[in-house]
Design a protein around this motif. Structure first.
Motif, PDB file in Angstrom:
ATOM      1  N   GLU A 296       1.562  11.760  16.024  1.00  0.00           N
ATOM      2  CA  GLU A 296       1.183  10.962  17.192  1.00  0.00           C
ATOM      3  C   GLU A 296       0.000  11.549  17.950  1.00  0.00           C
ATOM      4  OE1 GLU A 296       5.162   8.711  18.647  1.00  0.00           O
ATOM      5  OE2 GLU A 296       4.770  10.648  19.552  1.00  0.00           O
ATOM      6  N   LYS A 297      -0.069  12.865  17.974  1.00  0.00           N
ATOM      7  CA  LYS A 297      -1.113  13.530  18.734  1.00  0.00           C
ATOM      8  C   LYS A 297      -1.430  14.849  18.055  1.00  0.00           C
ATOM      9  CE  LYS A 297      -2.190  15.059  23.419  1.00  0.00           C
ATOM     10  NZ  LYS A 297      -1.692  15.203  24.789  1.00  0.00           N
ATOM     11  N   MET A 298      -2.720  15.187  18.005  1.00  0.00           N
ATOM     12  CA  MET A 298      -3.146  16.454  17.417  1.00  0.00           C
ATOM     13  C   MET A 298      -4.212  17.079  18.293  1.00  0.00           C
ATOM     14  SD  MET A 298      -3.610  15.669  13.399  1.00  0.00           S
ATOM     15  CE  MET A 298      -4.003  13.937  13.495  1.00  0.00           C
ATOM     16  N   TRP A 299      -4.231  18.381  18.325  1.00  0.00           N
ATOM     17  CA  TRP A 299      -5.327  19.087  18.961  1.00  0.00           C
ATOM     18  C   TRP A 299      -5.485  20.413  18.262  1.00  0.00           C
ATOM     19  CZ3 TRP A 299      -0.624  18.109  21.031  1.00  0.00           C
ATOM     20  CH2 TRP A 299       0.134  19.167  21.531  1.00  0.00           C
ATOM     21  N   MET A 300      -6.636  21.011  18.459  1.00  0.00           N
ATOM     22  CA  MET A 300      -6.926  22.275  17.779  1.00  0.00           C
ATOM     23  C   MET A 300      -7.651  23.198  18.737  1.00  0.00           C
ATOM     24  SD  MET A 300      -9.965  21.155  15.240  1.00  0.00           S
ATOM     25  CE  MET A 300     -11.220  20.042  15.821  1.00  0.00           C
ATOM     26  N   GLN A 301      -7.612  24.463  18.386  1.00  0.00           N
ATOM     27  CA  GLN A 301      -8.354  25.449  19.157  1.00  0.00           C
ATOM     28  C   GLN A 301      -8.813  26.555  18.233  1.00  0.00           C
ATOM     29  OE1 GLN A 301      -5.447  26.695  22.085  1.00  0.00           O
ATOM     30  NE2 GLN A 301      -4.992  28.560  20.949  1.00  0.00           N
ATOM     31  N   GLY A 302      -9.866  27.196  18.647  1.00  0.00           N
ATOM     32  CA  GLY A 302     -10.414  28.309  17.887  1.00  0.00           C
ATOM     33  C   GLY A 302     -11.692  28.774  18.541  1.00  0.00           C
ATOM     34  N   ASN A 303     -12.240  29.844  18.054  1.00  0.00           N
ATOM     35  CA  ASN A 303     -13.491  30.368  18.580  1.00  0.00           C
ATOM     36  C   ASN A 303     -14.659  29.697  17.890  1.00  0.00           C
ATOM     37  OD1 ASN A 303     -12.261  32.232  20.331  1.00  0.00           O
ATOM     38  ND2 ASN A 303     -11.942  33.652  18.625  1.00  0.00           N
ATOM     39  N   VAL A 304     -15.697  29.417  18.655  1.00  0.00           N
ATOM     40  CA  VAL A 304     -16.905  28.803  18.123  1.00  0.00           C
ATOM     41  C   VAL A 304     -18.073  29.714  18.444  1.00  0.00           C
ATOM     42  CG1 VAL A 304     -18.444  26.818  18.267  1.00  0.00           C
ATOM     43  CG2 VAL A 304     -15.979  26.479  18.440  1.00  0.00           C
ATOM     44  N   LYS A 305     -18.930  29.923  17.467  1.00  0.00           N
ATOM     45  CA  LYS A 305     -20.108  30.749  17.660  1.00  0.00           C
ATOM     46  C   LYS A 305     -21.326  29.949  17.219  1.00  0.00           C
ATOM     47  CE  LYS A 305     -20.797  34.211  14.852  1.00  0.00           C
ATOM     48  NZ  LYS A 305     -20.756  35.505  14.165  1.00  0.00           N
ATOM     49  N   ILE A 306     -22.316  29.829  18.089  1.00  0.00           N
ATOM     50  CA  ILE A 306     -23.558  29.157  17.725  1.00  0.00           C
ATOM     51  C   ILE A 306     -24.386  30.155  16.925  1.00  0.00           C
ATOM     52  CG2 ILE A 306     -25.678  28.113  18.586  1.00  0.00           C
ATOM     53  CD1 ILE A 306     -24.034  27.227  21.063  1.00  0.00           C
ATOM     54  N   VAL A 307     -24.711  29.774  15.687  1.00  0.00           N
ATOM     55  CA  VAL A 307     -25.439  30.692  14.819  1.00  0.00           C
ATOM     56  C   VAL A 307     -26.907  30.311  14.668  1.00  0.00           C
ATOM     57  CG1 VAL A 307     -23.390  31.421  13.548  1.00  0.00           C
ATOM     58  CG2 VAL A 307     -24.699  29.455  12.747  1.00  0.00           C
ATOM     59  N   ALA A 308     -27.263  29.098  15.086  1.00  0.00           N
ATOM     60  CA  ALA A 308     -28.660  28.678  15.013  1.00  0.00           C
ATOM     61  C   ALA A 308     -28.878  27.503  15.946  1.00  0.00           C
ATOM     62  CB  ALA A 308     -29.026  28.289  13.585  1.00  0.00           C
ATOM     63  N   GLU A 309     -30.088  27.380  16.432  1.00  0.00           N
ATOM     64  CA  GLU A 309     -30.474  26.239  17.253  1.00  0.00           C
ATOM     65  C   GLU A 309     -31.863  25.832  16.823  1.00  0.00           C
ATOM     66  OE1 GLU A 309     -29.890  26.243  21.515  1.00  0.00           O
ATOM     67  OE2 GLU A 309     -28.532  27.952  21.312  1.00  0.00           O
ATOM     68  N   GLY A 310     -32.146  24.535  16.932  1.00  0.00           N
ATOM     69  CA  GLY A 310     -33.491  24.072  16.602  1.00  0.00           C
ATOM     70  C   GLY A 310     -33.464  22.713  15.963  1.00  0.00           C
ATOM     71  N   VAL A 311     -34.585  22.363  15.363  1.00  0.00           N
ATOM     72  CA  VAL A 311     -34.757  21.071  14.708  1.00  0.00           C
ATOM     73  C   VAL A 311     -35.069  21.331  13.241  1.00  0.00           C
ATOM     74  CG1 VAL A 311     -36.112  18.967  14.636  1.00  0.00           C
ATOM     75  CG2 VAL A 311     -35.602  20.032  16.841  1.00  0.00           C
ATOM     76  N   ALA A 312     -34.406  20.606  12.378  1.00  0.00           N
ATOM     77  CA  ALA A 312     -34.674  20.717  10.944  1.00  0.00           C
ATOM     78  C   ALA A 312     -35.311  19.427  10.450  1.00  0.00           C
ATOM     79  CB  ALA A 312     -33.371  20.985  10.179  1.00  0.00           C
ATOM     80  N   TYR A 313     -36.333  19.536   9.670  1.00  0.00           N
ATOM     81  CA  TYR A 313     -36.989  18.370   9.074  1.00  0.00           C
ATOM     82  C   TYR A 313     -36.730  18.420   7.585  1.00  0.00           C
ATOM     83  CZ  TYR A 313     -39.358  18.192  13.550  1.00  0.00           C
ATOM     84  OH  TYR A 313     -39.627  18.118  14.880  1.00  0.00           O
ATOM     85  N   ILE A 314     -36.097  17.363   7.088  1.00  0.00           N
ATOM     86  CA  ILE A 314     -35.737  17.299   5.674  1.00  0.00           C
ATOM     87  C   ILE A 314     -36.417  16.087   5.062  1.00  0.00           C
ATOM     88  CG2 ILE A 314     -33.852  17.117   4.020  1.00  0.00           C
ATOM     89  CD1 ILE A 314     -32.049  18.351   6.195  1.00  0.00           C
ATOM     90  N   GLU A 315     -37.165  16.327   4.017  1.00  0.00           N
ATOM     91  CA  GLU A 315     -37.817  15.218   3.315  1.00  0.00           C
ATOM     92  C   GLU A 315     -37.103  14.988   2.007  1.00  0.00           C
ATOM     93  OE1 GLU A 315     -42.047  15.412   2.986  1.00  0.00           O
ATOM     94  OE2 GLU A 315     -42.221  16.545   4.850  1.00  0.00           O
ATOM     95  N   SER A 316     -37.048  13.726   1.627  1.00  0.00           N
ATOM     96  CA  SER A 316     -36.417  13.434   0.328  1.00  0.00           C
ATOM     97  C   SER A 316     -37.396  12.776  -0.594  1.00  0.00           C
ATOM     98  CB  SER A 316     -35.205  12.530   0.520  1.00  0.00           C
ATOM     99  OG  SER A 316     -35.582  11.345   1.169  1.00  0.00           O
TER     100      SER A 316
END
Length: 127
Positions: A107-127
């Motif tokens: 009926e209901k779920m929740w979670m917890q844990g530690n979060v660490k930001i390992v990178a920030e920025g913009v990525a440009y991906i071409e295909s």
């Protein structure tokens, strides 16, 4: 949306990579979602290795952790036990604790844990 497949490691009779490729080949037969995850779960050790396949990208990615996959495993275990469930799931990137309130279904779920930001920025991906 995303769907999850939970695979108990002790029931897998082929290498994980072969299983993933077979699931990808058959995905159009069972999933209408844009993505699906395969959660390789070792219940004896509460250890999970998540892999996610986004159809638009076209190849699977082994993840360090998966929150929605962790909740899927929690819901599965709650259904198996028929009761509320709390489980700490170890993953390559750390631990996520999942809580499931169960009353005939999850009926209901929740979670917890530690979060660490390992990178920030913009990525440009071409295909």
């Amino acid at each position: 949306g995303i769907e999850h497949i939970i695979v108990q490691n002790n029931m897998l009779g082929i290498p994980k990579e072969d299983f993933v490729q077979e699931i990808i080949r058959q995905a159009q037969h069972f999933s209408n979602e844009e993505a699906f995850g395969i959660m390789f779960f070792d219940e004896g050790n509460n250890y999970m290795e998540p892999i996610v396949f986004v159809k638009e990208i076209g190849f699977p990615v082994w993840e360090k952790a998966c929150g929605t996959g962790s909740c899927a495993v929690g819901a599965y275990l709650a259904q198996q036990a028929g009761t509320d469930t709390e489980i700490e799931i170890e993953q390559p990137g750390g631990k996520i604790t999942v809580f499931v309130r169960y009353n005939g279904k999850a009926e209901k779920m929740w979670m917890q844990g530690n979060v660490k930001i390992v990178a920030e920025g913009v990525a440009y991906i071409e295909s």
